[in-house]
Design an enzyme around this catalytic site. Structure first.
Site, PDB file in Angstrom:
ATOM      1  N   GLN A  45     -24.887  17.741  17.808  1.00 43.29           N
ATOM      2  CA  GLN A  45     -24.459  17.152  19.080  1.00 43.29           C
ATOM      3  C   GLN A  45     -25.184  17.753  20.279  1.00 43.29           C
ATOM      4  OE1 GLN A  45     -22.617  14.530  19.643  1.00 43.29           O
ATOM      5  NE2 GLN A  45     -22.036  14.256  17.504  1.00 43.29           N
TER       6      GLN A  45
ATOM      7  N   CYS B  49     -14.446  13.286  11.478  1.00 41.90           N
ATOM      8  CA  CYS B  49     -14.910  14.292  10.506  1.00 41.90           C
ATOM      9  C   CYS B  49     -14.524  15.705  10.934  1.00 41.90           C
ATOM     10  CB  CYS B  49     -16.414  14.218  10.287  1.00 41.90           C
ATOM     11  SG  CYS B  49     -16.972  12.657   9.629  1.00 41.90           S
TER      12      CYS B  49
ATOM     13  N   LYS C  45     -29.204  10.802  15.920  1.00 37.72           N
ATOM     14  CA  LYS C  45     -28.390  11.052  17.113  1.00 37.72           C
ATOM     15  C   LYS C  45     -29.270  11.336  18.323  1.00 37.72           C
ATOM     16  CE  LYS C  45     -24.270  12.489  14.656  1.00 37.72           C
ATOM     17  NZ  LYS C  45     -23.336  13.552  14.277  1.00 37.72           N
TER      18      LYS C  45
ATOM     19  N   HIS D 111     -17.326  20.238  12.325  1.00 36.53           N
ATOM     20  CA  HIS D 111     -17.435  18.962  11.622  1.00 36.53           C
ATOM     21  C   HIS D 111     -17.302  19.258  10.126  1.00 36.53           C
ATOM     22  CE1 HIS D 111     -19.652  15.411  10.075  1.00 36.53           C
ATOM     23  NE2 HIS D 111     -19.544  14.862  11.280  1.00 36.53           N
TER      24      HIS D 111
ATOM     25  N   ASP E 271     -25.006  24.468  13.929  1.00 35.04           N
ATOM     26  CA  ASP E 271     -24.991  23.016  13.739  1.00 35.04           C
ATOM     27  C   ASP E 271     -25.283  22.395  15.108  1.00 35.04           C
ATOM     28  OD1 ASP E 271     -24.305  20.352  13.690  1.00 35.04           O
ATOM     29  OD2 ASP E 271     -22.356  20.639  12.731  1.00 35.04           O
TER      30      ASP E 271
HETATM   31  C1  LIG Z   1     -22.924  13.983  13.206  1.00 33.63           C
HETATM   32  C2  LIG Z   1     -22.629  15.420  13.003  1.00 33.63           C
HETATM   33  C3  LIG Z   1     -22.900  16.061  11.796  1.00 33.63           C
HETATM   34  C4  LIG Z   1     -23.434  15.328  10.598  1.00 33.63           C
HETATM   35  O1  LIG Z   1     -24.654  14.724  10.840  1.00 33.63           O
HETATM   36  P1  LIG Z   1     -25.290  13.712   9.770  1.00 33.63           P
HETATM   37  O2  LIG Z   1     -26.392  13.079  10.517  1.00 33.63           O
HETATM   38  O3  LIG Z   1     -24.190  12.748   9.399  1.00 33.63           O
HETATM   39  O4  LIG Z   1     -25.721  14.524   8.611  1.00 33.63           O
HETATM   40  C5  LIG Z   1     -22.644  17.405  11.702  1.00 33.63           C
HETATM   41  N1  LIG Z   1     -22.136  18.096  12.727  1.00 33.63           N
HETATM   42  C6  LIG Z   1     -21.857  17.525  13.910  1.00 33.63           C
HETATM   43  C7  LIG Z   1     -21.322  18.354  15.027  1.00 33.63           C
HETATM   44  C8  LIG Z   1     -22.078  16.159  14.071  1.00 33.63           C
HETATM   45  O5  LIG Z   1     -21.781  15.583  15.243  1.00 33.63           O
END
Ligand SMILES: *Cc1c(COP(=O)(O)O)cnc(C)c1O
Length: 407
Positions: free
Chosen positions: A203, A364, A226, A123, A200
């Site tokens: 998800q 993104c 999320k 992302h 990260d």
């Molecule tokens: C949504 C997402 C982000 C960013 O998250 P925010 O809540 O917008 O800061 C980063 N990495 C992944 C894989 C995402 O799905």
């Protein structure tokens, strides 16, 4: 495993009663944000109506209560991801801020000519902070390629390491392809060469059981919004070893021990990384969201989403002109696709007219779109409250769109 009572779960989410163009909303944009159950909204309401006061500063009762709620949330997060200590749980505004924190503060330890490893499926939140670092220090960013099924080329991953490699940052689950990356294996390999790993987890956190100590991740980032929680709150887990080693990210109140114009000392962990007034209302309500998820059970949520994924994918494949991106085994409940050569935006717009909320565009992840040879895709993503009936409505709508396009 006991079946979920989805109808009862759906009643917890007021927004699911909405109609869009006189049709019941089918919300399939959960990878962008998931909806919020009533209990979380109530927790926010309760805090504003009964307990609002700034945390950590006051002697008065309300401030004590607000502080207790925030620290109870920190303990809840710690237990949820099995971190060793609440000192390792830093509240941020979200995954993006968490990764920026690591890039900035870990970046301080890097020197010109050092290298970091990212992957082609990141992302932008896990690309751009490192590029900002590259403007401060002349680091080299190496990228692990993705194969046709949407999996990382692990041989290439191992071959990217050399004596200048200082850090790896990788998503646990791809927000476009749904691929669940073998992060435990990737971390073990990096650690064998004494390289720390940032994960990260934006998800992954709401779809699989995350145990940061089992993964042995050095940092793990995720967002409340999320995982059925409020917006504006996120978490950076970091091993105490690293958090002690790296400098603060932002300066201000809360994060200091003593300030003078000559010399300032930092507060203890985790407060060293929490400058200013946090979103204490959101943080308190985030705890309720985690309680909600755990009351259902992450394994049951995952099993339900997996069933929807299999069912929907197999029915989608019967639609003429359907192209699905990301077919890795064991993938998470995200389906990126295109209908023939139709523009993703047009497909998304037509689906909206039929009451179906999907995401369109580059998600993104422009470098990944480039690797896939497309400008964007349409993405449907599931959460615990979605049903097979909704999947059927989605399929019917796709068939209508395909027919309109003469596919
Ligand atoms: C949504 C997402 C982000 C960013 O998250 P925010 O809540 O917008 O800061 C980063 N990495 C992944 C894989 C995402 O799905």
């Amino acid at each position: 495993m006991q079946q979920l009572d989805i109808e009862s779960i759906r009643r917890d989410f007021p927004i699911l009663d909405r109609e869009i163009y006189n049709r019941p909303l089918v919300y399939l944009d959960n990878a962008a944000t998931s909806q919020t159950p009533r209990c979380v909204v109530d927790a926010i309401d309760r805090m504003y109506c009964h307990t609002k006061a700034n945390v950590h500063r006051g002697v008065h009762t309300l401030s004590q209560e607000a502080t207790d709620l925030q620290e109870a949330a920190r303990e809840r997060v710690r237990a949820f991801i099995n971190a060793a200590s609440t000192q390792e749980i830093i509240f941020t505004r979200g995954t993006t801020e968490a990764i920026n924190l690591v890039a900035s503060s870990m970046g301080d330890l890097l020197e010109n000519g050092d290298e970091i490893i990212l992957t082609a499926m990141e992302h932008h939140a896990n690309i751009v902070p490192w590029q900002l670092l590259r403007r401060r220090k002349r680091i080299l960013i190496r990228v692990v390629p993705v194969d046709a099924t949407g999996q990382l080329d692990m041989e290439a991953y191992r071959s990217l390491f050399n004596e200048r490699t200082r850090l790896v940052s990788v998503c646990h689950v791809s927000n476009v392809l749904g691929t669940v990356n073998p992060v435990k294996e990737m971390i073990a390999y990096a650690h064998s060469l004494e390289v720390p790993v940032v994960v990260d987890g934006a998800q992954a956190i709401s779809h699989l059981k995350v145990d940061v100590r089992d993964l042995d991740a050095d940092f793990y980032a995720f967002s409340s919004h999320k995982m059925y929680g409020p917006s504006g709150v996120g978490v950076l887990y970091g091993k105490k070893y690293w958090l002690d080693m790296i400098p603060p990210y932002q300066g201000g109140g809360e994060m200091i021990s003593h300030v003078s114009f000559e010399h300032t000392t930092w507060a203890e962990l985790p407060f060293k990384f929490e400058a200013g007034t946090p979103d204490f209302v959101g943080i308190a309500a985030f705890r309720t969201a985690i309680d909600y998820m755990e009351s259902i059970g992450i394994e049951r949520i995952a099993a339900h989403e997996h069933d929807l994924l299999e069912y929907t994918t197999s029915r989608m494949m019967e639609i003429p002109g359907m192209r699905i991106f990301g077919t890795a085994p064991g993938k998470a409940a995200v389906i990126s696709f295109l209908l023939g050569n139709e523009h993703h935006y047009d497909t998304g717009l037509l689906l909206d007219k039929l009451g179906i909320a999907v995401r369109t565009g580059h998600h993104c992840a422009q470098p990944l779109m480039h690797a896939l040879g497309v400008e964007g895709t349409v993405r449907a993503s599931f959460a615990v409250y979605n049903t097979r009936e909704e999947a059927d409505r989605f399929i019917d709508a796709l068939r209508r769109v395909a027919a309109m396009l003469g596919l």
